[in-house]
Motif scaffolding. Sequence first.
Motif, PDB file in Angstrom:
ATOM      1  N   MET A   1       0.872  -1.333   0.220  1.00 59.18           N
ATOM      2  CA  MET A   1      -0.094   0.078   0.293  1.00 59.18           C
ATOM      3  C   MET A   1       0.908   1.320  -0.020  1.00 59.18           C
ATOM      4  N   SER A   2       0.569   2.065  -0.963  1.00 62.11           N
ATOM      5  CA  SER A   2       1.158   3.412  -0.948  1.00 62.11           C
ATOM      6  C   SER A   2       1.069   4.214   0.011  1.00 62.11           C
ATOM      7  N   ASP A   3       1.821   5.303   0.370  1.00 58.54           N
ATOM      8  CA  ASP A   3       1.853   6.513   1.430  1.00 58.54           C
ATOM      9  C   ASP A   3       0.462   6.983   1.338  1.00 58.54           C
ATOM     10  N   HIS A   4       0.124   7.238   0.235  1.00 61.28           N
ATOM     11  CA  HIS A   4      -1.165   8.216  -0.352  1.00 61.28           C
ATOM     12  C   HIS A   4      -2.302   7.386  -0.742  1.00 61.28           C
ATOM     13  N   ASP A   5      -2.400   6.120  -0.133  1.00 58.92           N
ATOM     14  CA  ASP A   5      -3.599   5.164  -0.673  1.00 58.92           C
ATOM     15  C   ASP A   5      -4.570   5.673   0.468  1.00 58.92           C
ATOM     16  N   GLN A   6      -5.744   5.663  -0.288  1.00 52.52           N
ATOM     17  CA  GLN A   6      -6.972   6.021   0.585  1.00 52.52           C
ATOM     18  C   GLN A   6      -8.053   5.004   0.464  1.00 52.52           C
ATOM     19  N   LEU A   7      -8.721   4.767   1.708  1.00 53.76           N
ATOM     20  CA  LEU A   7      -9.603   3.829   1.555  1.00 53.76           C
ATOM     21  C   LEU A   7     -11.143   4.394   1.841  1.00 53.76           C
ATOM     22  N   LEU A   8     -12.210   3.793   1.233  1.00 55.52           N
ATOM     23  CA  LEU A   8     -13.655   3.873   1.369  1.00 55.52           C
ATOM     24  C   LEU A   8     -13.965   2.608   1.940  1.00 55.52           C
ATOM     25  N   VAL A   9     -14.252   2.626   3.352  1.00 55.64           N
ATOM     26  CA  VAL A   9     -14.748   1.182   4.000  1.00 55.64           C
ATOM     27  C   VAL A   9     -16.099   1.256   3.999  1.00 55.64           C
ATOM     28  N   ILE A  10     -16.813   0.462   3.665  1.00 55.77           N
ATOM     29  CA  ILE A  10     -18.406   0.493   3.460  1.00 55.77           C
ATOM     30  C   ILE A  10     -18.897  -0.731   4.395  1.00 55.77           C
ATOM     31  N   ILE A  11     -19.238  -0.482   5.318  1.00 55.03           N
ATOM     32  CA  ILE A  11     -19.948  -1.641   6.336  1.00 55.03           C
ATOM     33  C   ILE A  11     -21.104  -2.004   6.232  1.00 55.03           C
ATOM     34  N   ASP A  12     -21.402  -2.902   5.635  1.00 54.36           N
ATOM     35  CA  ASP A  12     -22.990  -3.555   5.502  1.00 54.36           C
ATOM     36  C   ASP A  12     -23.540  -3.753   6.904  1.00 54.36           C
ATOM     37  N   PRO A  13     -24.820  -3.451   6.850  1.00 54.38           N
ATOM     38  CA  PRO A  13     -25.581  -3.392   8.005  1.00 54.38           C
ATOM     39  C   PRO A  13     -25.905  -4.723   8.591  1.00 54.38           C
ATOM     40  N   VAL A  14     -25.740  -5.839   7.777  1.00 53.38           N
ATOM     41  CA  VAL A  14     -25.836  -7.034   7.999  1.00 53.38           C
ATOM     42  C   VAL A  14     -24.593  -7.599   8.981  1.00 53.38           C
ATOM     43  N   ALA A  15     -23.336  -7.089   8.684  1.00 54.64           N
ATOM     44  CA  ALA A  15     -22.152  -7.370   9.326  1.00 54.64           C
ATOM     45  C   ALA A  15     -22.091  -6.758  10.605  1.00 54.64           C
ATOM     46  N   ARG A  16     -22.555  -5.093  10.762  1.00 56.49           N
ATOM     47  CA  ARG A  16     -22.788  -4.659  12.001  1.00 56.49           C
ATOM     48  C   ARG A  16     -23.717  -5.606  13.064  1.00 56.49           C
ATOM     49  N   ARG A  17     -24.769  -5.916  12.392  1.00 60.78           N
ATOM     50  CA  ARG A  17     -25.683  -6.744  13.393  1.00 60.78           C
ATOM     51  C   ARG A  17     -25.067  -8.320  13.737  1.00 60.78           C
ATOM     52  N   SER A  18     -24.538  -8.537  12.901  1.00 61.82           N
ATOM     53  CA  SER A  18     -24.360 -10.217  13.137  1.00 61.82           C
ATOM     54  C   SER A  18     -22.804 -10.350  13.878  1.00 61.82           C
ATOM     55  N   ASP A  19     -22.042  -9.381  13.836  1.00 61.19           N
ATOM     56  CA  ASP A  19     -20.586  -9.651  14.462  1.00 61.19           C
ATOM     57  C   ASP A  19     -20.057  -8.296  14.821  1.00 61.19           C
ATOM     58  N   GLY A  20     -20.515  -7.217  15.579  1.00 63.39           N
ATOM     59  CA  GLY A  20     -20.109  -6.102  15.695  1.00 63.39           C
ATOM     60  C   GLY A  20     -18.443  -6.045  16.271  1.00 63.39           C
ATOM     61  N   GLU A  21     -18.053  -6.981  17.045  1.00 59.85           N
ATOM     62  CA  GLU A  21     -16.836  -6.846  17.522  1.00 59.85           C
ATOM     63  C   GLU A  21     -15.941  -7.225  16.215  1.00 59.85           C
ATOM     64  N   SER A  22     -16.182  -8.083  15.476  1.00 60.03           N
ATOM     65  CA  SER A  22     -15.124  -8.188  14.267  1.00 60.03           C
ATOM     66  C   SER A  22     -15.083  -6.969  13.518  1.00 60.03           C
ATOM     67  N   VAL A  23     -16.375  -6.347  13.141  1.00 63.73           N
ATOM     68  CA  VAL A  23     -16.271  -4.963  12.499  1.00 63.73           C
ATOM     69  C   VAL A  23     -15.375  -4.146  13.121  1.00 63.73           C
ATOM     70  N   ARG A  24     -15.538  -4.067  14.479  1.00 60.01           N
ATOM     71  CA  ARG A  24     -14.597  -2.904  15.220  1.00 60.01           C
ATOM     72  C   ARG A  24     -12.967  -3.325  15.027  1.00 60.01           C
ATOM     73  N   ILE A  25     -12.703  -4.606  14.923  1.00 57.80           N
ATOM     74  CA  ILE A  25     -11.339  -4.969  15.050  1.00 57.80           C
ATOM     75  C   ILE A  25     -11.036  -4.829  13.572  1.00 57.80           C
ATOM     76  N   ALA A  26     -11.610  -5.046  12.370  1.00 57.44           N
ATOM     77  CA  ALA A  26     -11.348  -4.663  11.083  1.00 57.44           C
ATOM     78  C   ALA A  26     -11.193  -3.016  10.870  1.00 57.44           C
ATOM     79  N   LYS A  27     -12.065  -2.285  11.353  1.00 54.90           N
ATOM     80  CA  LYS A  27     -11.845  -0.900  11.347  1.00 54.90           C
ATOM     81  C   LYS A  27     -10.692  -0.373  11.895  1.00 54.90           C
ATOM     82  N   ASP A  28     -10.293  -0.997  13.221  1.00 54.75           N
ATOM     83  CA  ASP A  28      -8.939  -0.539  13.835  1.00 54.75           C
ATOM     84  C   ASP A  28      -7.838  -0.862  13.052  1.00 54.75           C
ATOM     85  N   VAL A  29      -7.804  -2.027  12.309  1.00 53.25           N
ATOM     86  CA  VAL A  29      -6.616  -2.280  11.568  1.00 53.25           C
ATOM     87  C   VAL A  29      -6.459  -1.459  10.443  1.00 53.25           C
TER      88      VAL A  29
END
Length: 276
Positions: A1-29
């Motif tokens: 990944m380059s220093d200038h790489d920018q990400l748009l992270v779209i978190i599907d609502p089903v993922a937030r409802r089914s496993d909020g902890e895994s969503v939080r971990i992915a966001k942190d990384v």
Amino acid sequence: MSDHDQLLVIIDPVARRSDGESVRIAKDVLCAAAETKICLPDGPEEFARALARRGARRPVVVGDDRALLRTVTLLHRERALARGALSAVPIGAPGSLELARALGVPQGAVAAARAVVDGVARRFDLLVDDSDGVVLGGVRIGTAEPAPAAPPPASVWSTCRTLVRTLVRVPPQGGLRTHRLRVEADGVLLRDLDEPVESVTLRSLGGVAEVVVRPPHAPPVRTEARTLTVSGPDFRYHADSRTSSPLRRRTWTIRENAWSLTLPALPDHPEDTPAP
């Protein structure tokens, strides 16, 4: 990944409802590794709007197979699939992540998020149908049915046999359900309506599609083609864990190297390129 790489992270609502902890971990990384914009759409319309407004950011979909398929479909309809790699973090019920697993996306929030950051873009073919729908995996029409249950006692069978035959079509001997389909590969007729088939399958095979037609009690017919057209009385097909509505005609066309997905690097893999 380059220093200038920018990400748009779209978190599907089903993922937030089914496993909020895994969503939080992915966001942190992801947030620790790149400039990241997080989107939390409440439904498909907001999901589509967020993706359309991504600008120069690389899209990362956090969710199950349906969310991944929705993202590829939207980018295909924008004619934007060739502009850069898509990334995915599979989060959802175990049975809803089979497509991502088959494509090679790591399972687990940490491993998948690290692949987004450190992985490479791997190109894949795409099946596009005549309604502008897409298939990432394969297509299957029909399948072998389980053997029928043991028949009732003779005294009961003689009474109900006529009624059963009026209500349902009895499967052919051996418990296999057959279909009357016209199957054409690159315009060549493989099977016509007067020749029943058990199933028809279609999958990508490196720039072409492998077509397999299975007649009952006969060896399968195999060929390679760039287009497949199936027509006949109301039939359904299965693709990417979905089942279609009944239809009478469908054509699929293979698009070679039509999209790319960020995956872990493989040693000495000639198609590996750094994710944009």
